[in-house]
Design a protein around this motif. Structure first.
Motif, PDB file in Angstrom:
ATOM      1  N   SER A  27      -4.299  18.306  51.587  1.00 26.26           N
ATOM      2  CA  SER A  27      -2.907  18.203  51.042  1.00 26.26           C
ATOM      3  C   SER A  27      -2.789  18.968  49.669  1.00 26.26           C
ATOM      4  O   SER A  27      -3.155  18.199  48.886  1.00 26.26           O
ATOM      5  CB  SER A  27      -2.556  16.541  51.110  1.00 26.26           C
ATOM      6  OG  SER A  27      -1.375  16.394  50.548  1.00 26.26           O
ATOM      7  N   TYR A  29       0.049  18.927  48.144  1.00 31.10           N
ATOM      8  CA  TYR A  29       0.747  18.160  47.679  1.00 31.10           C
ATOM      9  C   TYR A  29       0.004  17.018  46.760  1.00 31.10           C
ATOM     10  O   TYR A  29       0.403  16.413  45.549  1.00 31.10           O
ATOM     11  CB  TYR A  29       1.848  17.351  48.584  1.00 31.10           C
ATOM     12  CG  TYR A  29       2.636  16.222  47.985  1.00 31.10           C
ATOM     13  CD1 TYR A  29       3.985  16.566  47.580  1.00 31.10           C
ATOM     14  CD2 TYR A  29       2.440  14.955  48.049  1.00 31.10           C
ATOM     15  CE1 TYR A  29       5.019  15.628  46.959  1.00 31.10           C
ATOM     16  CE2 TYR A  29       3.289  13.930  47.638  1.00 31.10           C
ATOM     17  CZ  TYR A  29       4.402  14.551  47.255  1.00 31.10           C
ATOM     18  OH  TYR A  29       5.583  13.571  46.137  1.00 31.10           O
ATOM     19  N   LYS A  44       3.495  14.360  53.695  1.00 29.54           N
ATOM     20  CA  LYS A  44       2.341  15.393  53.349  1.00 29.54           C
ATOM     21  C   LYS A  44       1.222  14.860  52.960  1.00 29.54           C
ATOM     22  O   LYS A  44       0.145  15.439  52.931  1.00 29.54           O
ATOM     23  CB  LYS A  44       2.978  16.157  51.992  1.00 29.54           C
ATOM     24  CG  LYS A  44       4.208  16.740  52.403  1.00 29.54           C
ATOM     25  CD  LYS A  44       4.684  17.565  50.997  1.00 29.54           C
ATOM     26  CE  LYS A  44       5.922  18.475  51.243  1.00 29.54           C
ATOM     27  NZ  LYS A  44       6.409  18.933  50.056  1.00 29.54           N
ATOM     28  N   HIS A  59       8.500  16.803  59.834  1.00 29.82           N
ATOM     29  CA  HIS A  59       8.029  17.781  58.999  1.00 29.82           C
ATOM     30  C   HIS A  59       6.993  18.723  59.623  1.00 29.82           C
ATOM     31  O   HIS A  59       6.065  18.357  60.428  1.00 29.82           O
ATOM     32  CB  HIS A  59       7.431  16.795  57.839  1.00 29.82           C
ATOM     33  CG  HIS A  59       6.873  17.575  56.681  1.00 29.82           C
ATOM     34  ND1 HIS A  59       7.622  18.478  55.935  1.00 29.82           N
ATOM     35  CD2 HIS A  59       5.636  18.105  56.509  1.00 29.82           C
ATOM     36  CE1 HIS A  59       6.834  18.973  54.780  1.00 29.82           C
ATOM     37  NE2 HIS A  59       5.566  18.937  55.243  1.00 29.82           N
ATOM     38  N   GLN A  60       6.895  20.053  59.147  1.00 30.15           N
ATOM     39  CA  GLN A  60       5.962  20.924  59.674  1.00 30.15           C
ATOM     40  C   GLN A  60       5.557  21.436  58.013  1.00 30.15           C
ATOM     41  O   GLN A  60       6.024  21.980  57.396  1.00 30.15           O
ATOM     42  CB  GLN A  60       6.559  21.981  60.540  1.00 30.15           C
ATOM     43  CG  GLN A  60       7.167  21.288  61.638  1.00 30.15           C
ATOM     44  CD  GLN A  60       8.514  20.812  61.643  1.00 30.15           C
ATOM     45  OE1 GLN A  60       9.235  21.335  60.850  1.00 30.15           O
ATOM     46  NE2 GLN A  60       8.692  19.685  62.129  1.00 30.15           N
ATOM     47  N   GLU A  61       4.035  21.714  58.157  1.00 30.62           N
ATOM     48  CA  GLU A  61       3.581  22.265  56.963  1.00 30.62           C
ATOM     49  C   GLU A  61       2.121  23.330  57.228  1.00 30.62           C
ATOM     50  O   GLU A  61       1.501  22.984  58.297  1.00 30.62           O
ATOM     51  CB  GLU A  61       2.994  21.310  56.070  1.00 30.62           C
ATOM     52  CG  GLU A  61       2.375  21.775  54.749  1.00 30.62           C
ATOM     53  CD  GLU A  61       2.275  20.242  53.906  1.00 30.62           C
ATOM     54  OE1 GLU A  61       3.135  19.818  53.382  1.00 30.62           O
ATOM     55  OE2 GLU A  61       1.184  20.189  53.796  1.00 30.62           O
ATOM     56  N   THR A  63      -1.042  25.490  55.457  1.00 24.05           N
ATOM     57  CA  THR A  63      -1.666  25.562  54.222  1.00 24.05           C
ATOM     58  C   THR A  63      -2.736  26.640  54.340  1.00 24.05           C
ATOM     59  O   THR A  63      -3.514  26.456  55.206  1.00 24.05           O
ATOM     60  CB  THR A  63      -2.337  24.226  53.854  1.00 24.05           C
ATOM     61  OG1 THR A  63      -1.501  23.222  53.565  1.00 24.05           O
ATOM     62  CG2 THR A  63      -3.104  24.249  52.336  1.00 24.05           C
ATOM     63  N   ASP A 260      11.099  21.124  46.379  1.00 27.75           N
ATOM     64  CA  ASP A 260      11.464  20.533  47.601  1.00 27.75           C
ATOM     65  C   ASP A 260      13.106  20.701  47.620  1.00 27.75           C
ATOM     66  O   ASP A 260      13.953  20.137  46.924  1.00 27.75           O
ATOM     67  CB  ASP A 260      11.325  18.946  47.609  1.00 27.75           C
ATOM     68  CG  ASP A 260      11.634  18.348  48.971  1.00 27.75           C
ATOM     69  OD1 ASP A 260      12.497  18.995  49.821  1.00 27.75           O
ATOM     70  OD2 ASP A 260      11.130  17.219  49.233  1.00 27.75           O
ATOM     71  N   ASP A 267       4.331  23.674  47.878  1.00 29.31           N
ATOM     72  CA  ASP A 267       3.642  22.843  47.016  1.00 29.31           C
ATOM     73  C   ASP A 267       2.283  24.046  46.398  1.00 29.31           C
ATOM     74  O   ASP A 267       1.762  24.741  47.199  1.00 29.31           O
ATOM     75  CB  ASP A 267       2.976  21.679  47.469  1.00 29.31           C
ATOM     76  CG  ASP A 267       3.951  20.658  47.669  1.00 29.31           C
ATOM     77  OD1 ASP A 267       4.401  20.136  46.853  1.00 29.31           O
ATOM     78  OD2 ASP A 267       4.236  20.486  49.036  1.00 29.31           O
ATOM     79  N   SER A 285       0.837  25.744  49.951  1.00 34.80           N
ATOM     80  CA  SER A 285       1.314  25.323  51.383  1.00 34.80           C
ATOM     81  C   SER A 285       2.912  25.324  51.376  1.00 34.80           C
ATOM     82  O   SER A 285       3.571  25.260  50.459  1.00 34.80           O
ATOM     83  CB  SER A 285       0.844  23.595  51.515  1.00 34.80           C
ATOM     84  OG  SER A 285       1.684  22.907  50.642  1.00 34.80           O
ATOM     85  N   GLY A 287       6.158  24.040  53.543  1.00 31.17           N
ATOM     86  CA  GLY A 287       6.515  23.139  54.256  1.00 31.17           C
ATOM     87  C   GLY A 287       8.077  23.032  54.812  1.00 31.17           C
ATOM     88  O   GLY A 287       9.006  23.753  54.094  1.00 31.17           O
ATOM     89  N   ASP A 289      11.251  20.971  56.850  1.00 28.61           N
ATOM     90  CA  ASP A 289      11.993  19.823  57.411  1.00 28.61           C
ATOM     91  C   ASP A 289      13.029  19.923  58.198  1.00 28.61           C
ATOM     92  O   ASP A 289      14.195  20.549  57.710  1.00 28.61           O
ATOM     93  CB  ASP A 289      12.298  18.704  56.249  1.00 28.61           C
ATOM     94  CG  ASP A 289      11.142  18.300  55.298  1.00 28.61           C
ATOM     95  OD1 ASP A 289       9.921  18.308  55.810  1.00 28.61           O
ATOM     96  OD2 ASP A 289      11.245  18.137  54.181  1.00 28.61           O
TER      97      ASP A 289
END
Length: 290
Positions: A27, A29, A44, A59-61, A63, A260, A267, A285, A287, A289
């Motif tokens: 993470s 974040y 996150k 949420h999709q992320e 990294t 954001d 992040d 990363s 992300g 939404d």
């Protein structure tokens, strides 16, 4: 960068390292806040606490991190996370050890091979009278030499989170599961119990300050992460922190921040200690939404 390893060293190095990578925080974040995230209710931070799947946010992320850049130039990991508004979450963590060179006990080169490990996690969380509860099933697999077979291992994480006015508390048990065998050695998952606290202070209407801390207790060592965060208009984040594993002389300062913008967020984290392999580690990363 190629590492010359006999089969014996492969057993003692890669297999031992495979046990440690499951504790790496993917993470970004939270990485910039000293890896503190157990009590910070945000999807996150799903890695820290599976209860955050209960936030029911889509949420999709993605990294990507070059790991230990001062030690090697071909080691890193990718992490893909997805959470839904139904309380489900999934994660794919893929760690690439880079290219290895295998040698026999006499030092004769046998050839190159690629080594990697991966974790697949599936989470579910829910809200019950202001308490978030969640659990995650993790499946672990390693891929080293083609002629050595690894069975898939499993582990279970359970977590809880509660907010009391301006202070939040999180508790999580991680990697409750089975053992894995390899060439007469047994690999135990790094089981731990973690406790996190977050306290928020409203400075102005659009300005908030957060203090966070995590303590994780493993079988033979502990980790501590502390950090602070300045939130501007719920859109811009400035962060800093400190992380340590005193038993292994691991410690570094963390910096970072994020943006954001609603449907897209970014992040960034930077780990710093000029006497550590973690020095100049950059984490990024993206992300989304929807």
């Amino acid at each position: 960068m190629k590492k010359l390893l006999s089969l014996l060293l492969l057993t003692g190095t890669l297999f031992a390292q495979a046990n440690n990578i499951w504790t790496i925080n993917p993470s970004v974040y939270s990485a910039s806040i000293g890896n503190a995230g157990i009590a910070d209710a945000n999807v996150k931070n799903l890695f820290h606490n599976p209860a955050f799947a209960g936030l029911k946010q889509s949420h999709q992320e993605v990294t990507y991190v070059d790991w230990l850049p001062n030690l090697t130039d071909d080691m890193g990991y990718q992490n893909i996370q997805y959470t839904s508004n139904l309380g489900f979450g999934s994660e794919l963590f893929y760690f690439d050890y880079g290219t290895q060179t295998q040698a026999d006990f006499g030092g004769i080169i046998l050839g190159d091979f690629d080594a990697a490990s991966y974790r697949i996690g599936v989470s579910y969380g829910f809200d019950l009278k202001g308490w978030l509860f969640g659990a995650r099933l993790n499946l672990y697999q390693h891929r080293f030499l083609d002629d050595i077979d690894f069975g898939m291992n499993y582990g279970v994480d359970v977590g809880v989170h509660k907010q009391f006015n301006n202070t939040s508390l999180g508790i999580v048990l991680k990697d409750l599961g089975g053992d894995q065998e390899f060439l007469e050695q047994t690999l135990e998952l790094p089981m731990s119990i973690g406790v996190g606290v977050k306290h928020s202070i409203a400075i102005k209407e659009n300005l908030k300050y957060n203090l966070l801390s995590d303590v994780k207790m493993y079988d033979n060592y502990n980790s501590i992460g502390i950090g602070n965060e300045l939130v501007i208009n719920d859109m811009f984040y400035l962060k800093g922190g400190y992380y340590t594993e005193a038993e292994f002389d691991v410690d570094y300062i963390t910096f970072g921040g994020g943006i954001d913008a609603g449907f897209i967020n970014i992040d960034l984290a930077y780990l710093f200690n000029d006497e550590s392999f973690h020095n100049e580690t950059v984490m990024l990363s993206f992300g989304f939404d929807f």
